[in-house]
Motif scaffolding. Structure first.
Motif, mmCIF file in Angstrom:
data_model
loop_
_atom_site.group_PDB
_atom_site.id
_atom_site.type_symbol
_atom_site.label_atom_id
_atom_site.label_comp_id
_atom_site.label_asym_id
_atom_site.label_seq_id
_atom_site.Cartn_x
_atom_site.Cartn_y
_atom_site.Cartn_z
ATOM 1 N N HIS A 1 1.965 -2.358 -2.312
ATOM 2 C CA HIS A 1 2.741 -2.049 -1.131
ATOM 3 C C HIS A 1 2.262 -0.690 -0.493
ATOM 4 N N HIS B 1 3.812 2.114 0.385
ATOM 5 C CA HIS B 1 4.513 3.400 0.311
ATOM 6 C C HIS B 1 3.244 4.324 0.110
ATOM 7 N N HIS C 1 1.250 4.815 -2.914
ATOM 8 C CA HIS C 1 0.371 3.952 -3.625
ATOM 9 C C HIS C 1 -0.700 3.645 -2.487
ATOM 10 N N HIS D 1 12.116 -4.179 -3.030
ATOM 11 C CA HIS D 1 11.779 -2.990 -2.582
ATOM 12 C C HIS D 1 11.882 -2.919 -1.122
ATOM 13 N N ASP E 1 6.611 -0.977 -7.775
ATOM 14 C CA ASP E 1 7.930 -0.648 -7.638
ATOM 15 C C ASP E 1 8.613 -1.716 -7.298
ATOM 16 N N HIS F 1 14.160 1.063 -7.395
ATOM 17 C CA HIS F 1 13.291 1.435 -8.457
ATOM 18 C C HIS F 1 13.972 0.951 -9.902
HETATM 19 ZN ZN LIG Z 1 7.596 2.144 -3.459
#
Ligand SMILES: [Zn+2]
Length: 253
Positions: A64, A66, A69, A138, A159, A191
């Motif tokens: 993903h 974020h 990451h 998420h 996540d 999470h």
């Molecule tokens: Zn995340």
């Protein structure tokens, strides 16, 4: 020889922004296919520090968008492709990494093959089969992943908030890498907490589970101790990732 090397084991804002643990994601070497998963901040530095050769990468995969990451995705695309002069490799990412406010910059896209993840999608890179069995819960588009190589199945639960279908989606994996940011759930950030990670490990029953992506709560509670507790509770061999740690997938089977 197949295995994983962790270029970071930190997760969550406090840990990543203060670099209490590194945050470069993990590098998979599966049957001579090299895959970089979730290149967070510092990935390029950590890859070189671990003497890995980004020019040998076959794919970069984002669970993903974020920043913990995806921060180094563009520089890793550049280094995978010799600064863009050798078109090669694949970049496999959710759609929201490509569209509005993209994390994969447009100028690097011609350097490689871009593949947009859809739930249920399967693809192969030489002898490695990759599938995306489930979209997790998420705040942004996020996918769980199963890598299959030499009759071994490796699952990655990134996540996510806990939901019961997760265990079913990863049933039958031999190894499981699972992100555990929290000790106690905060509904706002979606999470897994450590208890839920333990429940998932107990129902999936892999040969080995590796906890990673630790937030501050988990670091304070000692990831190694938490891994031991889950191991005692579930009967599964559970270890906690450390920055630079490598694990072979072959010898545990
Ligand atoms: Zn995340």
């Amino acid at each position: 020889m197949s295995g994983v090397i962790f270029l970071g084991s930190g997760g969550g804002r406090m840990v990543v922004l203060n670099q209490l643990r590194h945050s470069g994601g993990f590098w998979l070497k599966l049957s001579n296919v090299n895959i970089l998963q979730d290149p967070g901040p510092g990935c390029l530095v950590m890859a070189h520090k671990r003497m890995l050769k980004p020019s040998s990468l076959d794919a970069i995969v984002l669970s993903h968008r974020h920043i913990d990451h995806s921060n180094d995705i563009n520089v890793m695309i550049e280094t995978m492709t010799g600064g863009g002069f050798q078109r090669r490799g694949r970049v496999i990412v959710p759609g929201d990494c490509l569209n509005d406010d993209p994390v994969v910059l447009k100028y690097v896209r011609p350097f490689t093959e871009i593949i947009e993840i859809k739930e249920g999608m399967k693809l192969s890179i030489r002898d490695v089969n990759i599938s995306f069995p489930i979209r997790t819960v998420h705040p942004v588009e996020t996918y769980g992943i199963i890598y299959e190589f030499n009759s071994i199945r490796l699952g990655y639960i990134p996540d996510t908030e806990y939901f019961p279908e997760l265990a079913q989606a990863f049933a039958g994996v031999d190894f499981l890498i699972i992100n555990v940011v929290r000790m106690i759930t905060d509904k706002r950030i979606r999470h897994l907490n450590i208890g839920q990670a333990g429940d998932l490990i107990g129902s999936i029953k892999p040969k080995m589970a590796i906890l990673t992506h630790f937030g501050l709560q988990v670091l304070k509670a000692s990831p190694e101790h938490q891994a031991k507790l889950i191991s005692e509770r579930t009967g599964v061999s559970v270890i906690a990732a450390n920055d630079g740690m490598s694990v072979s997938f072959e010898e545990k089977c």
